[in-house]
Design a protein around this motif. Structure first.
Motif, PDB file in Angstrom:
ATOM      1  N   PHE A 141       2.328 -49.205  31.531  1.00 41.80           N
ATOM      2  CA  PHE A 141       1.672 -48.061  30.904  1.00 41.80           C
ATOM      3  C   PHE A 141       2.342 -47.688  29.581  1.00 41.80           C
ATOM      4  O   PHE A 141       1.665 -47.317  28.619  1.00 41.80           O
ATOM      5  CB  PHE A 141       1.682 -46.859  31.849  1.00 41.80           C
ATOM      6  N   ARG A 142       3.635 -47.783  29.530  1.00 40.13           N
ATOM      7  CA  ARG A 142       4.339 -47.418  28.300  1.00 40.13           C
ATOM      8  C   ARG A 142       4.011 -48.388  27.166  1.00 40.13           C
ATOM      9  O   ARG A 142       3.982 -48.003  25.981  1.00 40.13           O
ATOM     10  CB  ARG A 142       5.839 -47.352  28.557  1.00 40.13           C
ATOM     11  N   GLN A 180       1.143 -49.604  26.666  1.00 42.44           N
ATOM     12  CA  GLN A 180      -0.218 -49.315  26.200  1.00 42.44           C
ATOM     13  C   GLN A 180      -0.275 -48.079  25.309  1.00 42.44           C
ATOM     14  O   GLN A 180      -1.305 -47.828  24.672  1.00 42.44           O
ATOM     15  CB  GLN A 180      -1.151 -49.092  27.402  1.00 42.44           C
ATOM     16  N   ARG A 181       0.773 -47.320  25.259  1.00 39.50           N
ATOM     17  CA  ARG A 181       0.734 -46.018  24.597  1.00 39.50           C
ATOM     18  C   ARG A 181       0.239 -46.085  23.163  1.00 39.50           C
ATOM     19  O   ARG A 181      -0.657 -45.334  22.761  1.00 39.50           O
ATOM     20  CB  ARG A 181       2.113 -45.363  24.646  1.00 39.50           C
ATOM     21  N   ARG A 209      -4.053 -38.975  23.285  1.00 34.57           N
ATOM     22  CA  ARG A 209      -2.657 -38.752  23.659  1.00 34.57           C
ATOM     23  C   ARG A 209      -2.269 -37.290  23.496  1.00 34.57           C
ATOM     24  O   ARG A 209      -1.586 -36.710  24.339  1.00 34.57           O
ATOM     25  CB  ARG A 209      -1.754 -39.636  22.800  1.00 34.57           C
ATOM     26  N   TRP A 217       2.231 -42.956  30.533  1.00 32.04           N
ATOM     27  CA  TRP A 217       2.376 -43.795  29.346  1.00 32.04           C
ATOM     28  C   TRP A 217       3.382 -43.228  28.344  1.00 32.04           C
ATOM     29  O   TRP A 217       3.868 -43.940  27.479  1.00 32.04           O
ATOM     30  CB  TRP A 217       1.026 -44.108  28.694  1.00 32.04           C
TER      31      TRP A 217
END
Length: 285
Positions: free
Chosen positions: A91-92, A94-95, A103, A226
Motif C-alpha cells: 500500500f505504501r 501505491q501512495r 489522499r 498507504w
C-alpha cells in the motif's frame, strides 16, 4: 491529549443532564414537535449517553451468534496479521500513484475536527429545524463517535503498537509509552470516518446509495495504510469496532422507540456459511 479531555467532558456533561441516567421515556413524535429546542436537546443528550452506556454493556449479554461473529472477526484479523508487513509495503508503494485530492480527503475526513464538525452539523440541523429523523441520525453519530472514540483512545495508549513508518515491524509494542509512533492500534481516523459513514448509510434503503457511502467511509482507513500510519489489521479491526458500536446504539434507540417516526433499518448482517468442502462469510445490507 486535548481530544481525550473533550471526550471525557462530553461524557460528564451528558451524564449530568438528568438525575436518572438509567432509563429514557420515549416521547411520541407529535409531542416532540411541540417541545422547545432546549427540551429537545436535553432529550437527545440523554438518549445519546444511554446509547453509549448500552454499547459498552453489550458484551455482557452476547449470545452464541454474537460470540460466533466475534470469533470470525478475531480469526480474520489473525489471518491478516500474518501479512501485515507485506500489505503495508504494498500500500505504501501505491501512495504516490494516487490523486492528491483523494489522499488529502482521506487524511482530513477522518480527522477529529472534520468528523466531529460533520457530526455536530447533522445534529444541529435536525435540532433547529425540528426534523426528527435528522436529529436521530445526529444522536446516533454523536453517541457512536463518543463511545468508539473513547475506546480507541484507551486502546491506543494501552496497546502501544508501533506504526509501520517506524520500520520496527508488526511485532513491536511499547504499551503506555505515550509516544506518537507507538499508537498504531486502533486507527482513530478509521473509527471516526467509518462510524460517521455507517451511521448515515443506515438511513437509506437503496443498496447502491449505501455502498457509495461505505466507499466514501473507506477512503480514510485506506489512506492511513498507504501513508504508513497503520497496518491493515489496525484499520480492519477499527472498522469492526465502528460497526459494532453503531449497531448497538442504533438497536437501543430503535428498541426503546425513542424516535417513533424513524425507520428501523438493520446494519450489515454477517453470517457464517458452512457446508461440505466450503466455508464462507456473507455480509448483507
Amino acid at each position: 491529549m486535548l481530544l481525550n479531555y473533550r471526550i471525557l467532558f462530553i461524557l460528564f456533561c451528558a451524564f449530568s443532564i438528568s438525575k436518572s441516567v438509567y432509563s429514557q421515556t420515549a416521547i411520541p413524535s407529535n409531542v416532540q414537535d411541540t417541545l422547545s429546542i432546549w427540551q429537545l436537546a436535553k432529550y437527545d443528550a440523554k438518549a445519546a449517553v444511554l446509547g453509549v452506556g448500552h454499547a459498552y454493556s453489550r458484551p455482557l449479554y452476547w449470545d452464541g451468534k454474537d460470540w460466533t461473529t466475534f470469533g470470525i472477526v478475531a480469526g480474520g484479523t489473525a489471518l491478516l496479521y500474518f501479512v501485515d508487513d507485506e500489505t503495508s509495503s504494498y500500500f505504501r508503494r501505491q501512495r504516490d500513484r494516487l490523486p492528491r485530492p483523494l489522499r488529502e480527503f482521506g487524511d482530513r475526513f477522518g480527522s477529529p475536527q472534520v468528523a466531529y464538525g460533520l457530526t455536530s452539523s447533522v445534529y444541529l440541523f435536525g435540532l433547529f429545524t425540528k426534523n426528527q429523523k435528522v436529529r436521530e441520525t445526529g444522536v446516533l453519530m454523536i453517541s457512536s463517535a463518543t463511545a468508539a472514540g473513547f475506546l480507541q483512545t484507551v486502546l491506543k495508549a494501552s496497546v502501544g503498537r508501533s506504526r509501520p513508518q517506524n520500520g520496527q515491524g508488526k511485532f513491536d509494542f511499547k504499551p503506555f509509552s505515550g509516544q506518537a509512533g507507538w499508537r498504531s492500534f486502533p486507527s482513530g481516523h478509521t473509527i471516526l470516518a467509518f462510524t460517521a459513514a455507517y451511521s448515515i448509510a443506515k438511513q437509506f434503503d437503496n443498496p447502491w446509495v449505501k455502498a457509495g457511502i461505505y466507499a466514501v467511509g473507506l477512503i480514510s482507513p485506506l489512506s492511513r495504510v498507504w501513508d504508513g500510519a497503520h497496518y491493515l489489521t489496525d484499520v480492519a479491526l477499527s472498522m469492526a469496532i465502528s460497526i459494532a458500536t453503531v449497531d448497538a446504539i442504533d438497536n437501543y434507540l430503535n428498541k426503546n422507540n425513542l424516535y417513533p417516526d424513524g425507520r428501523k433499518k438493520p446494519g450489515i448482517s454477517w453470517n457464517l456459511h458452512l457446508g461440505l468442502g466450503r466455508v464462507g462469510i456473507v455480509g448483507s445490507f
